[in-house]
Design an enzyme around this catalytic site. Structure first.
Site, PDB file in Angstrom:
ATOM      1  N   SER A   1     -29.262  10.740  57.809  1.00  0.00           N
ATOM      2  CA  SER A   1     -30.076  11.777  58.870  1.00  0.00           C
ATOM      3  C   SER A   1     -29.153  11.670  60.012  1.00  0.00           C
ATOM      4  O   SER A   1     -27.894  12.005  59.936  1.00  0.00           O
ATOM      5  CB  SER A   1     -31.548  11.276  58.844  1.00  0.00           C
ATOM      6  OG  SER A   1     -32.071  12.457  59.551  1.00  0.00           O
TER       7      SER A   1
ATOM      8  N   ASP B   1     -28.713  13.060  53.178  1.00  0.00           N
ATOM      9  CA  ASP B   1     -29.812  14.083  53.472  1.00  0.00           C
ATOM     10  C   ASP B   1     -29.735  14.677  54.786  1.00  0.00           C
ATOM     11  O   ASP B   1     -30.711  14.505  55.729  1.00  0.00           O
ATOM     12  CB  ASP B   1     -31.195  13.566  53.481  1.00  0.00           C
ATOM     13  CG  ASP B   1     -32.215  14.425  53.082  1.00  0.00           C
ATOM     14  OD1 ASP B   1     -31.691  15.561  52.270  1.00  0.00           O
ATOM     15  OD2 ASP B   1     -33.390  14.598  53.523  1.00  0.00           O
TER      16      ASP B   1
ATOM     17  N   HIS C   1     -37.038  12.875  52.248  1.00  0.00           N
ATOM     18  CA  HIS C   1     -35.976  12.728  53.355  1.00  0.00           C
ATOM     19  C   HIS C   1     -35.638  11.027  53.059  1.00  0.00           C
ATOM     20  O   HIS C   1     -34.382  11.134  53.290  1.00  0.00           O
ATOM     21  CB  HIS C   1     -36.509  12.936  54.677  1.00  0.00           C
ATOM     22  CG  HIS C   1     -35.441  12.762  55.640  1.00  0.00           C
ATOM     23  ND1 HIS C   1     -34.216  13.423  55.702  1.00  0.00           N
ATOM     24  CD2 HIS C   1     -35.454  11.929  56.874  1.00  0.00           C
ATOM     25  CE1 HIS C   1     -33.513  13.286  56.815  1.00  0.00           C
ATOM     26  NE2 HIS C   1     -34.291  12.340  57.436  1.00  0.00           N
TER      27      HIS C   1
END
Length: 196
Positions: A10, A39, A168
């Site tokens: 992320s 992700d 996620h």
């Protein structure tokens, strides 16, 4: 010669891509063997930003127990793996004493960083694609790809791996598959490793 593979998830993926893009200027540049981003794609990250404030504000601010925080993470699908949640979530909260007694609150004030969210992700695709090292992008769903990255992947500029039945926090939801793909990356690109 030491081998370095930079991995980031992320926001950490954005930081990892920027670090690797500047690696030639750093002392570790000669040791850099790869980049793995988990992700995050610029277009979908920026598209999601208007909803992030609601997501963050809908989190409970306190919990009466650490297990309560773990259970919230599972119910909200923040993390889908019970074992991972029991390891990860306790490190994200801290004990505080309030008028209600002992409670647990989030360690980090995510809303305090809101003014910077957009800047963190702008330019991510460029930085990722500009690196001249083997790289993979692991996503929790193909729907997270944006147009620029879809075209680049079709041109063979990086390897795309999409994990199934994860959210996620894909590395926590399915650590075995994540590790398997990390190992395959090391083998595919013949990254020198020492395994004890």
């Amino acid at each position: 010669k030491a081998s370095i593979v930079v991995v980031g998830h992320s926001l950490g993926g954005s930081i990892a891509a920027r670090l690797v893009a500047k690696s030639k200027e750093e002392s570790f540049g000669n040791h850099l063997q790869g980049l793995i981003v988990l992700d995050v794609v610029e277009g979908s990250a920026i598209d999601a930003l208007p909803f992030m404030e609601t997501v963050v504000n809908n989190r409970p601010t306190t919990f009466t127990t650490i297990e309560g925080a773990v259970q919230w993470s599972l119910r909200s699908h923040t993390i889908k793996n019970v074992k991972s949640a029991r390891v990860s979530i306790p490190t994200q909260v801290r004990e505080v004493t309030t008028a209600k007694g002992k409670q647990y609150e989030w360690r980090n004030n995510l809303m305090g960083s809101q003014p910077y969210w957009s800047d963190w992700f702008k330019g991510l695709n460029h930085e990722f694609l500009a690196t001249h090292t083997p790289k993979i992008l692991m996503l929790a769903g193909a729907d997270r790809m944006d147009k620029e990255m879809t075209i680049a992947q079709m041109q063979g500029k990086f390897r795309l791996i999409v994990l199934n039945r994860v959210g996620h926090m894909l590395h926590e939801d399915d650590p075995a598959q994540t590790a398997k793909h990390f190992r395959e990356f090391l083998e595919m690109f013949r990254v020198p490793t020492e395994v004890a």
